[in-house]
Design an enzyme around this catalytic site. Sequence first.
Site, PDB file in Angstrom:
ATOM      1  NE  ARG A   1     -29.869  -1.485  12.431  1.00 54.05           N
ATOM      2  CZ  ARG A   1     -28.791  -2.322  12.512  1.00 54.05           C
ATOM      3  NH1 ARG A   1     -29.094  -3.422  12.410  1.00 54.05           N
ATOM      4  NH2 ARG A   1     -27.591  -1.724  12.071  1.00 54.05           N
TER       5      ARG A   1
ATOM      6  CE  LYS B   1      -6.978  -4.653  18.969  1.00 59.41           C
ATOM      7  NZ  LYS B   1      -7.456  -5.912  18.572  1.00 59.41           N
TER       8      LYS B   1
END
Length: 396
Positions: free
Chosen positions: A37, A197
């Site tokens: 970053r 999921k």
Amino acid sequence: MSGIRVLDGVDVAGKRVLVRGDLNVPVQDGKVSDATRVDRLAPTVRELAGKKAKVILLSHFGRPKGRDPKESLAFLAPFLSEKFGLNVTFADDCVGPDAEKAVAAMKDGDVLLLENLRFHRGEEKNEPDFVAGLAKLGDLYIDDAFSAAHRAHASISGIPGFLPAYAGRGMEAELTALDKALGNPAHPVAAIVGGAKISTKLDLLSNLVGKVDLLILGGGMANTFLSARGVAIGKSLVEADMLDKAREIEGVAKSKGCTIVLPVDALVAEKFGAGQIAETVSVDHIPDDRMMLDIGPASIENIKAKLKTCKTIVWNGPMGAFEIPPFDTGTVGVAKAVAALTQDGTLISIGGGGDTVAALAAAGVENGFTYISTAGGAFLEWMEGKVLPGVVPLLQ
Ligand code: 3PG
Ligand code: MG
């Protein structure tokens, strides 16, 4: 990318420029463990300092509730100085007298880092007084924090109400890459989506089936789709309450001409952990006492063949339990294939979102993709088709 205001032609000399970065970097034992970053912010800071702006850096760090020395950004100033090749000074607050004094003392070309924005509750609540306190420190505002663009916070959606706002070079690169992947892509487009999921990625899957030609699924979420198709998946992780949703997504995909690609074989073991004996089985023959922990070799070959027919891919989520070998084989195999096609010039490839960056780095392909986003939540929300509060103020 067209459609957003960028830095070209903006006169910054002698101006106080507020630059919102995302310096929410991972830290281990007091040291920055991944500087990506910071590296992505460097071009903007160097360009502005080189053009004799007064560069004032704003960022959040962690999730402090009020002022907390453990979450101070002070430790980053020397690190930024080294990385940017510029002297970066630090102010103990991001608004109020300390910040104002530090800004008033700046000379053209100086770089100043302000203390963690989240030491003030006004940041996350986007409180008008706090926004005004920040905005009075600058003449111009530049957002170079795509990875925080899903937060409607003071430093992201508040300040542009007061100051002319532009995208920094990192934001520009990120939005250009993302546009190539889903905004205005070359077809056929494939999305590779993994992770445990479905329930956390329902919006994402629903958006993708309307946009991509191929939806390649792996990880735990593929188990739920297999189970919804009536495949016996043994002890594999499954979201039993999501079977109808999976069928619904398959139905929408069909109606929109999107092909869903599921694993045809799997690496199975008794349980997830180190030292497990892994076997390859066809998905039609998963033993009752075994669980799928990765896609198998035939699935990897199948995906590779499909990718050869594509022009664009966008990737989020690992293909298996990649943290423990050999269950990283699927993720690594597919990642390497994507990187090879990208390097051959036949594929535009964009990856991002939480675990994905770590998985692609572990596969050693972080330089092989067209673009890898450093964003977690922001990348996911963008894949969901949401309009990000950090992007809106930059639109022309
Ligand atoms: C991130 O690390 O995902 C961004 O910096 C946003 O941080 P947040 O999830 O604490 O808002
Ligand atoms: Mg986060």
